[in-house]
Scaffold this active site. Structure first.
Site, PDB file in Angstrom:
ATOM      1  N   GLY A  69       3.881  -3.771   7.586  1.00  0.00           N
ATOM      2  CA  GLY A  69       2.793  -4.143   6.692  1.00  0.00           C
ATOM      3  C   GLY A  69       2.850  -5.612   6.324  1.00  0.00           C
ATOM      4  N   THR A  70       4.057  -6.141   6.138  1.00  0.00           N
ATOM      5  CA  THR A  70       4.204  -7.563   5.826  1.00  0.00           C
ATOM      6  C   THR A  70       3.679  -8.427   6.962  1.00  0.00           C
ATOM      7  OG1 THR A  70       6.100  -7.201   4.367  1.00  0.00           O
ATOM      8  CG2 THR A  70       5.892  -9.386   5.379  1.00  0.00           C
ATOM      9  N   GLN A 177      -0.603   0.612  -0.746  1.00  0.00           N
ATOM     10  CA  GLN A 177      -0.285   1.686  -1.679  1.00  0.00           C
ATOM     11  C   GLN A 177      -1.359   2.760  -1.752  1.00  0.00           C
ATOM     12  OE1 GLN A 177       2.390   2.496  -3.219  1.00  0.00           O
ATOM     13  NE2 GLN A 177       3.607   0.677  -2.843  1.00  0.00           N
ATOM     14  N   SER A 194       0.684  -0.333   5.542  1.00  0.00           N
ATOM     15  CA  SER A 194       2.017  -0.088   6.074  1.00  0.00           C
ATOM     16  C   SER A 194       2.277   1.406   6.148  1.00  0.00           C
ATOM     17  CB  SER A 194       3.063  -0.765   5.184  1.00  0.00           C
ATOM     18  OG  SER A 194       4.351  -0.622   5.722  1.00  0.00           O
ATOM     19  N   ALA A 195       2.697   1.898   7.315  1.00  0.00           N
ATOM     20  CA  ALA A 195       2.806   3.339   7.547  1.00  0.00           C
ATOM     21  C   ALA A 195       3.853   4.008   6.675  1.00  0.00           C
ATOM     22  CB  ALA A 195       3.109   3.599   9.027  1.00  0.00           C
ATOM     23  N   HIS A 196       4.958   3.345   6.403  1.00  0.00           N
ATOM     24  CA  HIS A 196       6.014   4.028   5.647  1.00  0.00           C
ATOM     25  C   HIS A 196       5.629   4.267   4.197  1.00  0.00           C
ATOM     26  CE1 HIS A 196       7.888   0.687   3.253  1.00  0.00           C
ATOM     27  NE2 HIS A 196       7.276  -0.049   4.159  1.00  0.00           N
ATOM     28  N   CYS A 320      16.232  -7.642 -14.598  1.00  0.00           N
ATOM     29  CA  CYS A 320      17.619  -7.221 -14.762  1.00  0.00           C
ATOM     30  C   CYS A 320      18.132  -6.442 -13.566  1.00  0.00           C
ATOM     31  CB  CYS A 320      17.756  -6.351 -16.005  1.00  0.00           C
ATOM     32  SG  CYS A 320      17.115  -7.113 -17.495  1.00  0.00           S
TER      33      CYS A 320
END
Length: 460
Positions: A69-70, A177, A194-196, A320
């Site tokens: 996807g990136t 998403q 993105s497939a995952h 954090c």
């Protein structure tokens, strides 16, 4: 062990597993070759492209499979900017885009281009009219996610797309998403996913570019995937990605209703069970499976470790949880509390029993972490000894500066001030957020020899 981090990567869907194993036997050959094995591989690739294009809402010849996807985001942005270079070199993005978009924008700026970030409201959504005002005559591309990766807020894609169309600017949508839950509203010019994220295998991304959009692929020329994604196609993974997208879409209507009810329960119960919690993101216009909340006086990394020990896998956008001193760019843009941040994103099949147990476990875990940090149980007034106090929290990371503020606020009279010295970037966000939650006045930030001085006035 309940896995509550589907927004990072969803578990492999059973259909994806079946399709992947079958395609390993049938789709290993070069689809560009004319012999039998190559033709068989080409048929699988073409069928996967048709299925994915149908889900995306585009033509098969408009869709390219990428290695992630990136990569789809980077290729889409660079190709669109290059294709419209004669128009200008200005890029518009929202302040809460995925890091892949912001990294591409920074690279574009380093190469001589310009970009503007459109702010969001406290729920994490852009105002369509404000976004439209950011479009200029030299704007070559606009980017807007369909829904936020960290807080789940859905963006006004249709309204922004209409403004972009009126200005003659192509709109690229990061749909990573949301694509598994349904099609993106019409009007976009480019789309990445993105497939995952929907239960397909990792290493497969989608890039759709509408016909008529000026697009110039960057990098060395390649014959595969219309020149937009170099290298040999991973046909088994592509087949599994397309098959799982079709499968999750078929289940989405019923599963979204079921998971939305579980998320509504979390949104309602967490503030009741855990004191000093802020649930962030739009309560209505949001993804059905995702909820994010932040806990005062909590070290986010410790909180996630303790939840992991209790057998719950969750993630965080808090500063954090990283080695840096900067809070999540999404939470910072929203102006909400970043410390003790927890993102719960439920995968398909999550049971009500798992959610109930999470709600039983969470209060004790938060209380234990706060106890280790010496956080105040409540802010109790005490006899005022001075009208102003200075708290030196230099060198201390979140949430310690806020904890120290909470401990002494009762030591000044109403109208008195506490000045917190801190060199932690997160304090710039968390101290104002604490003031909102505790109904105290945030006076502002002043320069200091080291870090900054944050001034708070006691109101009650």
């Amino acid at each position: 062990m309940p896995y509550f981090d589907a927004a990072s990567s969803a578990p492999l869907h059973p259909v994806a597993r079946q399709a992947l194993l079958a395609a390993l036997d049938e789709g290993w050959a070069d689809p560009a070759r004319l012999y039998r094995e190559g033709r068989r591989a080409r048929l699988l690739l073409d069928a996967a492209r048709e299925a994915a294009a149908e889900a995306v809402g585009c033509r098969p010849d408009e869709l390219t499979f990428t290695s992630s996807g990136t990569r789809a985001v980077h290729s889409g942005i660079s190709g669109a900017l290059a294709g419209r270079r004669r128009v200008g070199r200005h890029l518009v993005v929202s302040a809460v885009e995925h890091s892949s978009v912001l990294h591409a924008a920074a690279t574009h700026e380093a190469q001589g281009g310009t970009f503007a970030e459109v702010p969001v409201d406290r729920a994490g959504a852009v105002n369509a009219a404000v976004y439209g005002e950011a479009l200029r005559e030299d704007t070559a591309l606009a980017c807007l996610q369909s829904a936020n990766h960290e807080v789940g807020t859905e963006q006004p894609v249709a309204e922004v797309a209409e403004l972009c169309r009126a200005s003659g600017v192509p709109l690229m949508v990061d749909a990573a998403q949301s694509l598994g839950w349904g099609p993106v509203p019409t009007g976009w010019s480019l789309l990445a996913a993105s497939a995952h994220k929907w239960g397909g295998p990792s290493g497969v991304g989608l890039l759709a570019v509408r016909k008529g959009v000026r697009f110039a692929p960057q990098g060395p020329a390649d014959e595969r995937e219309s020149g937009r994604a170099a290298g040999f196609e991973n046909i088994p993974a592509v087949v599994a990605a397309a098959a799982s997208l079709r499968a999750v879409r078929a289940e989405a209507a019923a599963e979204s209703v079921r998971l939305r009810a579980l998320v509504d329960l979390i949104r309602a119960r967490v503030p009741e069970l855990v004191p000093d919690v802020e649930v962030v993101g739009d309560p209505v216009r949001r993804l059905p499976h995702l909820v994010t909340f932040s806990c005062l006086y909590v070290d986010g990394e410790t909180l996630l470790h303790e939840l992991d020990r209790a057998e719950f896998s969750v993630s965080s956008g808090s500063s954090c949880t990283s080695s840096t001193l900067t809070p999540s760019h999404v939470l910072r843009a929203m102006g909400v509390l970043s410390e003790g941040n927890v993102r719960v994103s439920l995968p398909a099949g999550t049971t009500a029993e798992d959610v109930d147990r999470f709600l039983r476990v969470l209060p004790g875990v938060v209380s234990e972490v706060r106890g280790k940090l010496g956080a105040p149980v409540s802010v109790a007034p005490s006899p005022a000894a001075a009208t102003s106090l200075v708290v030196d929290s230099l060198g201390k990371r979140c949430p310690i500066p806020v904890i120290e503020l909470a401990k002494v606020i009762g030591e000044v009279p109403v109208g008195g001030t506490v000045t917190v010295l801190s060199d932690d970037e997160a304090a710039r966000l968390d101290i104002p957020a604490w003031c909102v939650m505790r109904e105290q006045e945030y006076v502002g930030e002043e320069p200091a020899d080291r870090g900054s001085a944050y001034v708070v006035r006691r109101l009650s």
